[in-house]
Design an enzyme around this catalytic site. Structure first.
Site, PDB file in Angstrom:
ATOM      1  N   GLU A  28      51.116  36.475  24.154  1.00 20.58           N
ATOM      2  CA  GLU A  28      49.845  35.773  24.288  1.00 20.58           C
ATOM      3  C   GLU A  28      49.644  35.487  25.765  1.00 20.58           C
ATOM      4  O   GLU A  28      50.484  34.845  26.394  1.00 20.58           O
ATOM      5  CB  GLU A  28      49.860  34.444  23.525  1.00 20.58           C
ATOM      6  CG  GLU A  28      49.739  34.597  22.044  1.00 20.58           C
ATOM      7  CD  GLU A  28      49.732  33.254  21.321  1.00 20.58           C
ATOM      8  OE1 GLU A  28      49.361  33.262  20.140  1.00 20.58           O
ATOM      9  OE2 GLU A  28      50.102  32.222  21.910  1.00 20.58           O
ATOM     10  N   GLN A  46      35.328  32.075  32.876  1.00 22.59           N
ATOM     11  CA  GLN A  46      35.089  33.439  33.355  1.00 22.59           C
ATOM     12  C   GLN A  46      36.416  34.169  33.449  1.00 22.59           C
ATOM     13  O   GLN A  46      37.407  33.615  33.931  1.00 22.59           O
ATOM     14  CB  GLN A  46      34.419  33.382  34.734  1.00 22.59           C
ATOM     15  CG  GLN A  46      34.103  34.722  35.346  1.00 22.59           C
ATOM     16  CD  GLN A  46      33.364  34.572  36.673  1.00 22.59           C
ATOM     17  OE1 GLN A  46      32.628  33.624  36.899  1.00 22.59           O
ATOM     18  NE2 GLN A  46      33.561  35.532  37.555  1.00 22.59           N
ATOM     19  N   ASP A  47      36.448  35.419  32.978  1.00 27.01           N
ATOM     20  CA  ASP A  47      37.625  36.282  33.127  1.00 27.01           C
ATOM     21  C   ASP A  47      37.274  37.411  34.080  1.00 27.01           C
ATOM     22  O   ASP A  47      36.168  37.953  34.026  1.00 27.01           O
ATOM     23  CB  ASP A  47      38.028  36.916  31.787  1.00 27.01           C
ATOM     24  CG  ASP A  47      38.732  35.937  30.864  1.00 27.01           C
ATOM     25  OD1 ASP A  47      38.915  34.762  31.250  1.00 27.01           O
ATOM     26  OD2 ASP A  47      39.105  36.345  29.760  1.00 27.01           O
ATOM     27  N   ARG A  58      43.844  41.453  48.823  1.00 31.71           N
ATOM     28  CA  ARG A  58      42.599  40.784  48.442  1.00 31.71           C
ATOM     29  C   ARG A  58      42.784  39.282  48.662  1.00 31.71           C
ATOM     30  O   ARG A  58      43.689  38.678  48.107  1.00 31.71           O
ATOM     31  CB  ARG A  58      42.243  41.077  46.993  1.00 31.71           C
ATOM     32  CG  ARG A  58      41.942  42.551  46.746  1.00 31.71           C
ATOM     33  CD  ARG A  58      41.514  42.782  45.292  1.00 31.71           C
ATOM     34  NE  ARG A  58      41.309  44.181  45.008  1.00 31.71           N
ATOM     35  CZ  ARG A  58      40.155  44.821  45.166  1.00 31.71           C
ATOM     36  NH1 ARG A  58      39.089  44.167  45.613  1.00 31.71           N
ATOM     37  NH2 ARG A  58      40.056  46.102  44.864  1.00 31.71           N
ATOM     38  N   HIS A  61      40.878  33.739  49.222  1.00 34.40           N
ATOM     39  CA  HIS A  61      39.553  33.216  48.897  1.00 34.40           C
ATOM     40  C   HIS A  61      39.633  31.830  48.261  1.00 34.40           C
ATOM     41  O   HIS A  61      40.563  31.529  47.529  1.00 34.40           O
ATOM     42  CB  HIS A  61      38.837  34.149  47.908  1.00 34.40           C
ATOM     43  CG  HIS A  61      38.735  35.545  48.400  1.00 34.40           C
ATOM     44  ND1 HIS A  61      38.901  36.632  47.573  1.00 34.40           N
ATOM     45  CD2 HIS A  61      38.495  36.055  49.630  1.00 34.40           C
ATOM     46  CE1 HIS A  61      38.756  37.747  48.272  1.00 34.40           C
ATOM     47  NE2 HIS A  61      38.520  37.423  49.519  1.00 34.40           N
ATOM     48  N   LYS A  70      42.516  29.133  38.797  1.00 36.01           N
ATOM     49  CA  LYS A  70      42.727  30.491  38.294  1.00 36.01           C
ATOM     50  C   LYS A  70      44.090  30.615  37.637  1.00 36.01           C
ATOM     51  O   LYS A  70      45.095  30.194  38.202  1.00 36.01           O
ATOM     52  CB  LYS A  70      42.646  31.496  39.443  1.00 36.01           C
ATOM     53  CG  LYS A  70      41.303  31.541  40.137  1.00 36.01           C
ATOM     54  CD  LYS A  70      41.333  32.452  41.342  1.00 36.01           C
ATOM     55  CE  LYS A  70      39.994  32.432  42.065  1.00 36.01           C
ATOM     56  NZ  LYS A  70      40.036  33.223  43.304  1.00 36.01           N
ATOM     57  N   HIS A 117      43.424  31.672  47.403  1.00 38.51           N
ATOM     58  CA  HIS A 117      44.252  32.591  46.618  1.00 38.51           C
ATOM     59  C   HIS A 117      44.073  34.022  47.099  1.00 38.51           C
ATOM     60  O   HIS A 117      42.971  34.423  47.477  1.00 38.51           O
ATOM     61  CB  HIS A 117      43.872  32.506  45.129  1.00 38.51           C
ATOM     62  CG  HIS A 117      44.567  33.518  44.296  1.00 38.51           C
ATOM     63  ND1 HIS A 117      43.942  34.668  43.883  1.00 38.51           N
ATOM     64  CD2 HIS A 117      45.840  33.572  43.855  1.00 38.51           C
ATOM     65  CE1 HIS A 117      44.817  35.385  43.186  1.00 38.51           C
ATOM     66  NE2 HIS A 117      45.966  34.749  43.159  1.00 38.51           N
ATOM     67  N   TYR A 130      42.594  37.572  35.893  1.00 34.69           N
ATOM     68  CA  TYR A 130      42.580  36.136  36.118  1.00 34.69           C
ATOM     69  C   TYR A 130      41.448  35.469  35.368  1.00 34.69           C
ATOM     70  O   TYR A 130      40.367  35.991  35.238  1.00 34.69           O
ATOM     71  CB  TYR A 130      42.578  35.771  37.594  1.00 34.69           C
ATOM     72  CG  TYR A 130      41.576  36.439  38.501  1.00 34.69           C
ATOM     73  CD1 TYR A 130      40.533  35.711  39.061  1.00 34.69           C
ATOM     74  CD2 TYR A 130      41.704  37.774  38.846  1.00 34.69           C
ATOM     75  CE1 TYR A 130      39.641  36.305  39.930  1.00 34.69           C
ATOM     76  CE2 TYR A 130      40.812  38.375  39.718  1.00 34.69           C
ATOM     77  CZ  TYR A 130      39.779  37.634  40.250  1.00 34.69           C
ATOM     78  OH  TYR A 130      38.884  38.227  41.102  1.00 34.69           O
ATOM     79  N   GLU A 141      31.728  30.709  48.572  1.00 27.56           N
ATOM     80  CA  GLU A 141      33.035  31.347  48.787  1.00 27.56           C
ATOM     81  C   GLU A 141      33.375  31.375  50.278  1.00 27.56           C
ATOM     82  O   GLU A 141      32.521  31.611  51.126  1.00 27.56           O
ATOM     83  CB  GLU A 141      33.040  32.771  48.241  1.00 27.56           C
ATOM     84  CG  GLU A 141      34.404  33.419  48.361  1.00 27.56           C
ATOM     85  CD  GLU A 141      34.464  34.821  47.819  1.00 27.56           C
ATOM     86  OE1 GLU A 141      35.485  35.161  47.214  1.00 27.56           O
ATOM     87  OE2 GLU A 141      33.497  35.578  48.003  1.00 27.56           O
ATOM     88  N   LYS A 165      34.800  41.751  54.298  1.00 27.21           N
ATOM     89  CA  LYS A 165      34.729  40.293  54.163  1.00 27.21           C
ATOM     90  C   LYS A 165      36.078  39.655  54.512  1.00 27.21           C
ATOM     91  O   LYS A 165      36.127  38.645  55.225  1.00 27.21           O
ATOM     92  CB  LYS A 165      34.319  39.917  52.737  1.00 27.21           C
ATOM     93  CG  LYS A 165      34.340  38.423  52.465  1.00 27.21           C
ATOM     94  CD  LYS A 165      33.881  38.092  51.065  1.00 27.21           C
ATOM     95  CE  LYS A 165      34.936  38.489  50.065  1.00 27.21           C
ATOM     96  NZ  LYS A 165      34.636  38.084  48.700  1.00 27.21           N
ATOM     97  N   ASP A 166      37.170  40.246  54.028  1.00 20.54           N
ATOM     98  CA  ASP A 166      38.482  39.667  54.279  1.00 20.54           C
ATOM     99  C   ASP A 166      38.924  39.851  55.727  1.00 20.54           C
ATOM    100  O   ASP A 166      39.677  39.033  56.254  1.00 20.54           O
ATOM    101  CB  ASP A 166      39.516  40.235  53.316  1.00 20.54           C
ATOM    102  CG  ASP A 166      39.268  39.788  51.883  1.00 20.54           C
ATOM    103  OD1 ASP A 166      38.504  38.815  51.677  1.00 20.54           O
ATOM    104  OD2 ASP A 166      39.820  40.413  50.962  1.00 20.54           O
TER     105      ASP A 166
END
Length: 183
Positions: A28, A46-47, A58, A61, A70, A117, A130, A141, A165-166
């Protein structure tokens, strides 16, 4: 299931129960009542799913306003997952924690609201999942510089591939206090 604390308050390491035999395994990845009984009582709204290849980084953020907690885990492959405490008045402000998450070890991390994260892929490819406690809001963000020398994250790669962006991430010291979360 075992839920363990980490050196950063609120950041939790989860080892779900995995039931395996010669056919494979069953696990699970989330069960609201069981996780709440074990100390992780959150509502997720949200998933998200991310697929990346080796060397992709990545993050890091975070959102403010509208921070997201998360619950993160890997469905295929392996990543080095990192959380940085960006809660301005936290006793562990600016500290980081990293953990290898993989399809093999089944580990999860709960990254609470108020943390930046990110992750980098250390296997050939990785499928990263996540669950989020808040909705994604691109207007709130922020991107923290992945290699901020004042934080000193020891990533397992030297030259990651980053999104535009990163690449524009800022050092933690450059963020005004009102852009950061409050503990």
């Amino acid at each position: 299931m075992i839920i363990e604390t980490t050196p950063l308050p609120g950041l939790l390491r989860v080892q779900p129960d995995v039931f395996g035999d010669e056919r494979g395994f069953f696990q699970e990845t989330w069960h609201q009542r069981r996780y709440a009984e074990a100390g992780l009582d959150r509502q997720f709204v949200q998933d998200n799913l991310s697929w990346s290849r080796r060397g992709i980084l990545r993050g890091l953020h975070f959102q403010n306003p509208g921070p997201q907690g998360k619950l993160v885990y890997v469905l295929q492959g392996e990543v080095f997952d990192v959380a940085v405490d960006v809660r301005a008045d936290s006793p562990t402000f600016g500290q980081w924690y990293g953990e290898t998450l993989s399809a093999e070890n089944h580990r999860q991390l709960f990254v609470p609201e108020g943390f930046a994260h990110g992750f980098c892929v250390t296997s050939e490819t990785a499928l990263f999942a996540y669950k989020c406690t808040g909705f994604y809001d691109p207007g709130s963000e922020h991107s923290l510089l992945w290699n901020d020398p004042d934080i000193g994250i020891r990533w397992p790669l030297e030259q990651p591939e980053l999104s535009p962006k990163d690449r524009q991430g800022r050092p933690l010291g450059d963020f005004p206090r009102d852009a950061l979360s409050v503990w």
